[in-house]
Design a protein around this motif. Structure first.
Motif, PDB file in Angstrom:
ATOM      1  N   LEU A  37       0.824  -1.206   0.000  1.00 39.94           N
ATOM      2  CA  LEU A  37       0.000   0.000   0.000  1.00 39.94           C
ATOM      3  C   LEU A  37       0.861   1.259   0.000  1.00 39.94           C
ATOM      4  O   LEU A  37       0.482   2.268  -0.618  1.00 39.94           O
ATOM      5  N   GLY A  45      -7.196   4.092  -1.903  1.00 33.64           N
ATOM      6  CA  GLY A  45      -7.012   2.722  -1.442  1.00 33.64           C
ATOM      7  C   GLY A  45      -6.768   1.781  -2.610  1.00 33.64           C
ATOM      8  O   GLY A  45      -7.061   2.108  -3.756  1.00 33.64           O
ATOM      9  N   SER A  46      -6.245   0.615  -2.322  1.00 36.79           N
ATOM     10  CA  SER A  46      -5.930  -0.372  -3.353  1.00 36.79           C
ATOM     11  C   SER A  46      -6.810  -1.598  -3.178  1.00 36.79           C
ATOM     12  O   SER A  46      -7.038  -2.054  -2.061  1.00 36.79           O
ATOM     13  N   LYS A  89      -6.817   1.030   2.497  1.00 40.91           N
ATOM     14  CA  LYS A  89      -5.725   1.991   2.531  1.00 40.91           C
ATOM     15  C   LYS A  89      -5.159   2.050   3.939  1.00 40.91           C
ATOM     16  O   LYS A  89      -5.809   1.629   4.902  1.00 40.91           O
TER      17      LYS A  89
END
Length: 118
Positions: A37, A45-46, A89
């Motif tokens: 991250l 966010g991922s 995130k």
């Protein structure tokens, strides 16, 4: 020779590679996720597929779904991860790890050096 099937060597590891290296990596899954991250730097966010893709490309590691899900859940409970829709995130505390306190610079003693008034 029938007892060879039940020998201790055959039951503990499935193949020779596992016998030589029982743990493929020592870093915990949540540590890898944090590193991922930080590297991706996505403001919103991922997603889980993005995290898995980064891990495969950068660290050459594949993490099973149930292990990843458990690590993400633990990270959310601990407060290091923030769930955003279907993404994750880092929390502000996790982004800035606590810095080690530097040794306080030595102060010059003003008492030892007194100026004499003329």
């Amino acid at each position: 020779h029938c007892l060879d099937i039940f020998s201790k060597e055959n039951t503990t590891f499935k193949n020779k590679k596992q016998r030589e290296n029982p743990t493929p990596f020592n870093m915990a899954t949540i540590g890898l996720v944090k590193e991922c991250l930080l590297a991706l730097k996505d403001r919103t966010g991922s997603s889980l597929p993005a995290i898995n893709k980064w891990l495969e490309n950068e660290k050459k590691v594949t993490i099973k779904k149930h292990v990843m899900r458990a690590a993400l859940k633990k990270g959310v409970e601990a407060g290091t991860l923030i769930p955003v829709k279907a993404s994750y995130k880092l929390s502000p505390e996790a982004k800035n790890p606590p810095k080690k306190k530097a040794a306080a610079p030595k102060k010059k003693d003003a008492a030892t050096k007194k100026k004499v008034a003329p």
